[in-house]
Design a protein around this motif. Structure first.
Motif, PDB file in Angstrom:
ATOM      1  N   VAL A  21      35.072  16.279 -12.786  1.00  0.00           N
ATOM      2  CA  VAL A  21      35.844  17.051 -13.767  1.00  0.00           C
ATOM      3  C   VAL A  21      35.445  18.528 -13.699  1.00  0.00           C
ATOM      4  O   VAL A  21      36.304  19.416 -13.699  1.00  0.00           O
ATOM      5  CB  VAL A  21      35.656  16.488 -15.199  1.00  0.00           C
ATOM      6  N   LEU A  22      34.143  18.800 -13.630  1.00  0.00           N
ATOM      7  CA  LEU A  22      33.679  20.182 -13.520  1.00  0.00           C
ATOM      8  C   LEU A  22      34.202  20.828 -12.238  1.00  0.00           C
ATOM      9  O   LEU A  22      34.643  21.983 -12.260  1.00  0.00           O
ATOM     10  CB  LEU A  22      32.150  20.233 -13.568  1.00  0.00           C
ATOM     11  N   ALA A  23      34.180  20.094 -11.134  1.00  0.00           N
ATOM     12  CA  ALA A  23      34.705  20.624  -9.873  1.00  0.00           C
ATOM     13  C   ALA A  23      36.185  20.973 -10.013  1.00  0.00           C
ATOM     14  O   ALA A  23      36.629  22.021  -9.531  1.00  0.00           O
ATOM     15  CB  ALA A  23      34.493  19.617  -8.747  1.00  0.00           C
ATOM     16  N   LEU A  24      36.934  20.130 -10.677  1.00  0.00           N
ATOM     17  CA  LEU A  24      38.352  20.404 -10.900  1.00  0.00           C
ATOM     18  C   LEU A  24      38.540  21.670 -11.728  1.00  0.00           C
ATOM     19  O   LEU A  24      39.362  22.534 -11.397  1.00  0.00           O
ATOM     20  CB  LEU A  24      39.021  19.206 -11.590  1.00  0.00           C
ATOM     21  N   LEU A  25      37.755  21.800 -12.797  1.00  0.00           N
ATOM     22  CA  LEU A  25      37.857  22.991 -13.644  1.00  0.00           C
ATOM     23  C   LEU A  25      37.461  24.256 -12.880  1.00  0.00           C
ATOM     24  O   LEU A  25      38.085  25.308 -13.041  1.00  0.00           O
ATOM     25  CB  LEU A  25      36.992  22.823 -14.894  1.00  0.00           C
ATOM     26  N   GLY A 127      27.246  30.009   2.913  1.00  0.00           N
ATOM     27  CA  GLY A 127      28.043  28.843   2.537  1.00  0.00           C
ATOM     28  C   GLY A 127      28.655  28.944   1.159  1.00  0.00           C
ATOM     29  O   GLY A 127      28.647  29.986   0.515  1.00  0.00           O
ATOM     30  N   TYR A 128      29.184  27.817   0.744  1.00  0.00           N
ATOM     31  CA  TYR A 128      29.848  27.742  -0.546  1.00  0.00           C
ATOM     32  C   TYR A 128      28.855  27.513  -1.667  1.00  0.00           C
ATOM     33  O   TYR A 128      27.708  27.147  -1.445  1.00  0.00           O
ATOM     34  CB  TYR A 128      30.894  26.627  -0.532  1.00  0.00           C
ATOM     35  N   SER A 129      29.346  27.681  -2.895  1.00  0.00           N
ATOM     36  CA  SER A 129      28.473  27.682  -4.055  1.00  0.00           C
ATOM     37  C   SER A 129      28.416  26.349  -4.804  1.00  0.00           C
ATOM     38  O   SER A 129      27.372  25.995  -5.333  1.00  0.00           O
ATOM     39  CB  SER A 129      28.946  28.780  -5.012  1.00  0.00           C
ATOM     40  N   PHE A 130      29.530  25.619  -4.873  1.00  0.00           N
ATOM     41  CA  PHE A 130      29.572  24.409  -5.707  1.00  0.00           C
ATOM     42  C   PHE A 130      29.621  23.165  -4.858  1.00  0.00           C
ATOM     43  O   PHE A 130      30.515  23.038  -4.019  1.00  0.00           O
ATOM     44  CB  PHE A 130      30.813  24.423  -6.605  1.00  0.00           C
ATOM     45  N   HIS A 134      20.425  23.144  -3.274  1.00  0.00           N
ATOM     46  CA  HIS A 134      19.061  23.050  -3.796  1.00  0.00           C
ATOM     47  C   HIS A 134      19.018  22.122  -5.014  1.00  0.00           C
ATOM     48  O   HIS A 134      18.153  21.253  -5.108  1.00  0.00           O
ATOM     49  CB  HIS A 134      18.538  24.435  -4.205  1.00  0.00           C
ATOM     50  N   ALA A 135      19.957  22.326  -5.936  1.00  0.00           N
ATOM     51  CA  ALA A 135      19.978  21.489  -7.147  1.00  0.00           C
ATOM     52  C   ALA A 135      20.316  20.041  -6.808  1.00  0.00           C
ATOM     53  O   ALA A 135      19.706  19.111  -7.341  1.00  0.00           O
ATOM     54  CB  ALA A 135      20.972  22.049  -8.158  1.00  0.00           C
ATOM     55  N   MET A 136      21.262  19.848  -5.907  1.00  0.00           N
ATOM     56  CA  MET A 136      21.652  18.487  -5.525  1.00  0.00           C
ATOM     57  C   MET A 136      20.488  17.763  -4.851  1.00  0.00           C
ATOM     58  O   MET A 136      20.197  16.607  -5.173  1.00  0.00           O
ATOM     59  CB  MET A 136      22.865  18.558  -4.586  1.00  0.00           C
ATOM     60  N   GLY A 137      19.823  18.448  -3.934  1.00  0.00           N
ATOM     61  CA  GLY A 137      18.697  17.842  -3.240  1.00  0.00           C
ATOM     62  C   GLY A 137      17.545  17.521  -4.172  1.00  0.00           C
ATOM     63  O   GLY A 137      16.950  16.438  -4.104  1.00  0.00           O
ATOM     64  N   SER A 138      17.243  18.454  -5.071  1.00  0.00           N
ATOM     65  CA  SER A 138      16.123  18.217  -5.992  1.00  0.00           C
ATOM     66  C   SER A 138      16.447  17.091  -6.970  1.00  0.00           C
ATOM     67  O   SER A 138      15.587  16.263  -7.280  1.00  0.00           O
ATOM     68  CB  SER A 138      15.737  19.498  -6.738  1.00  0.00           C
ATOM     69  N   MET A 139      17.682  17.023  -7.421  1.00  0.00           N
ATOM     70  CA  MET A 139      18.066  15.968  -8.349  1.00  0.00           C
ATOM     71  C   MET A 139      18.074  14.605  -7.648  1.00  0.00           C
ATOM     72  O   MET A 139      17.614  13.616  -8.222  1.00  0.00           O
ATOM     73  CB  MET A 139      19.438  16.265  -8.950  1.00  0.00           C
ATOM     74  N   THR A 140      18.571  14.571  -6.429  1.00  0.00           N
ATOM     75  CA  THR A 140      18.576  13.319  -5.680  1.00  0.00           C
ATOM     76  C   THR A 140      17.148  12.833  -5.450  1.00  0.00           C
ATOM     77  O   THR A 140      16.842  11.649  -5.637  1.00  0.00           O
ATOM     78  CB  THR A 140      19.319  13.487  -4.341  1.00  0.00           C
ATOM     79  N   LEU A 141      16.270  13.753  -5.056  1.00  0.00           N
ATOM     80  CA  LEU A 141      14.859  13.396  -4.872  1.00  0.00           C
ATOM     81  C   LEU A 141      14.255  12.905  -6.186  1.00  0.00           C
ATOM     82  O   LEU A 141      13.572  11.881  -6.227  1.00  0.00           O
ATOM     83  CB  LEU A 141      14.067  14.594  -4.349  1.00  0.00           C
ATOM     84  N   ALA A 142      14.520  13.642  -7.262  1.00  0.00           N
ATOM     85  CA  ALA A 142      13.933  13.293  -8.557  1.00  0.00           C
ATOM     86  C   ALA A 142      14.373  11.906  -9.021  1.00  0.00           C
ATOM     87  O   ALA A 142      13.540  11.091  -9.416  1.00  0.00           O
ATOM     88  CB  ALA A 142      14.312  14.342  -9.599  1.00  0.00           C
ATOM     89  N   HIS A 179      23.889  31.238  -7.287  1.00  0.00           N
ATOM     90  CA  HIS A 179      24.720  30.179  -7.856  1.00  0.00           C
ATOM     91  C   HIS A 179      25.069  30.505  -9.299  1.00  0.00           C
ATOM     92  O   HIS A 179      24.298  31.148  -9.998  1.00  0.00           O
ATOM     93  CB  HIS A 179      23.990  28.820  -7.843  1.00  0.00           C
ATOM     94  N   TYR A 180      26.220  30.005  -9.704  1.00  0.00           N
ATOM     95  CA  TYR A 180      26.602  30.049 -11.104  1.00  0.00           C
ATOM     96  C   TYR A 180      25.949  28.859 -11.813  1.00  0.00           C
ATOM     97  O   TYR A 180      25.643  27.857 -11.158  1.00  0.00           O
ATOM     98  CB  TYR A 180      28.123  29.906 -11.251  1.00  0.00           C
ATOM     99  N   PRO A 181      25.771  28.941 -13.125  1.00  0.00           N
ATOM    100  CA  PRO A 181      25.204  27.788 -13.848  1.00  0.00           C
ATOM    101  C   PRO A 181      26.016  26.512 -13.635  1.00  0.00           C
ATOM    102  O   PRO A 181      25.432  25.422 -13.528  1.00  0.00           O
ATOM    103  CB  PRO A 181      25.224  28.224 -15.311  1.00  0.00           C
ATOM    104  N   SER A 182      27.318  26.617 -13.556  1.00  0.00           N
ATOM    105  CA  SER A 182      28.137  25.409 -13.376  1.00  0.00           C
ATOM    106  C   SER A 182      27.974  24.795 -11.989  1.00  0.00           C
ATOM    107  O   SER A 182      28.337  23.637 -11.780  1.00  0.00           O
ATOM    108  CB  SER A 182      29.615  25.698 -13.654  1.00  0.00           C
ATOM    109  N   ASP A 183      27.396  25.520 -11.037  1.00  0.00           N
ATOM    110  CA  ASP A 183      27.094  24.959  -9.719  1.00  0.00           C
ATOM    111  C   ASP A 183      25.897  24.029  -9.794  1.00  0.00           C
ATOM    112  O   ASP A 183      25.705  23.189  -8.924  1.00  0.00           O
ATOM    113  CB  ASP A 183      26.746  26.049  -8.707  1.00  0.00           C
ATOM    114  N   ILE A 184      25.074  24.242 -10.794  1.00  0.00           N
ATOM    115  CA  ILE A 184      23.806  23.524 -10.919  1.00  0.00           C
ATOM    116  C   ILE A 184      24.057  22.197 -11.600  1.00  0.00           C
ATOM    117  O   ILE A 184      23.492  21.206 -11.302  1.00  0.00           O
ATOM    118  CB  ILE A 184      22.782  24.347 -11.731  1.00  0.00           C
TER     119      ILE A 184
END
Length: 184
Positions: A21-25, A127-130, A134-142, A179-184
């Protein structure tokens, strides 16, 4: 194994829905998100520029927790769990991390969001922002580490450490202005 796999797939779908949904917005340039994102990233980079030591720390943090490095850091954990006899958990963890990494890369290509444009940028990233790699990798690891540790005495320390880690990685991306906050 079938019911567990089904529960995992359903949980993943439910958890991915808000991101979709966020990606769509974001792709539709939804004004409230765009305006908030721009105000926050400008304010954050102003703070970073005002504190050179903070900027240096963020640059170091960015390098230390680049997505590729995060996945390399997971290798000793995978080896440790494998050697302790948790082979199914190890395979699950490695596959989960690889799938998560790939999903993040595919999402970037699908959304194609440009990175923040700031008059006096603190840092640059390709590259692209969203979403943020870094956030995706850290969250997946976590999430993977927390689930691997869940039935052990290390559950709460790992959970708290990973929570702090994910927040720090996400915040660093905004404070660097890449990155924008919504990318995180």
């Amino acid at each position: 194994m079938g019911p567990r796999l089904l529960r995992g797939v359903v949980a993943a779908a439910v958890l991915c829905l808000p991101v979709a949904v966020l990606a769509l917005l974001v792709t539709r340039h939804f004004a409230p998100i765009v305006d908030l994102d721009e105000r926050v990233v400008v304010a954050a980079t102003d703070v970073t520029r005002a504190h050179p030591g903070f900027e240096d720390a963020l640059i170091g943090w960015q390098s230390a927790f680049h997505p590729t490095m995060v996945y390399l850091y997971a290798i000793p954990v995978a080896v440790w769990t494998w050697l302790r006899g948790f082979r199914a958990r190890t395979i699950w963890g490695v596959v989960t991390m690889l799938v998560g990494w790939n999903l993040g890369l595919q999402a970037k290509l699908l959304v194609e969001r440009a990175r923040p444009l700031i008059d006096d940028p603190v840092a640059h990233a390709p590259g692209y922002s969203f979403p943020s790699g870094h956030a995706m990798g850290s969250m997946t690891l976590a999430v993977t580490l927390v689930l691997l540790a869940w039935n052990t005495r290390w559950r709460w320390p790992v959970l708290l450490l990973m929570l702090a880690f994910v927040i720090a990685v996400g915040a660093s991306r905004v404070y660097l202005g890449v990155h924008y906050p919504s990318d995180i």
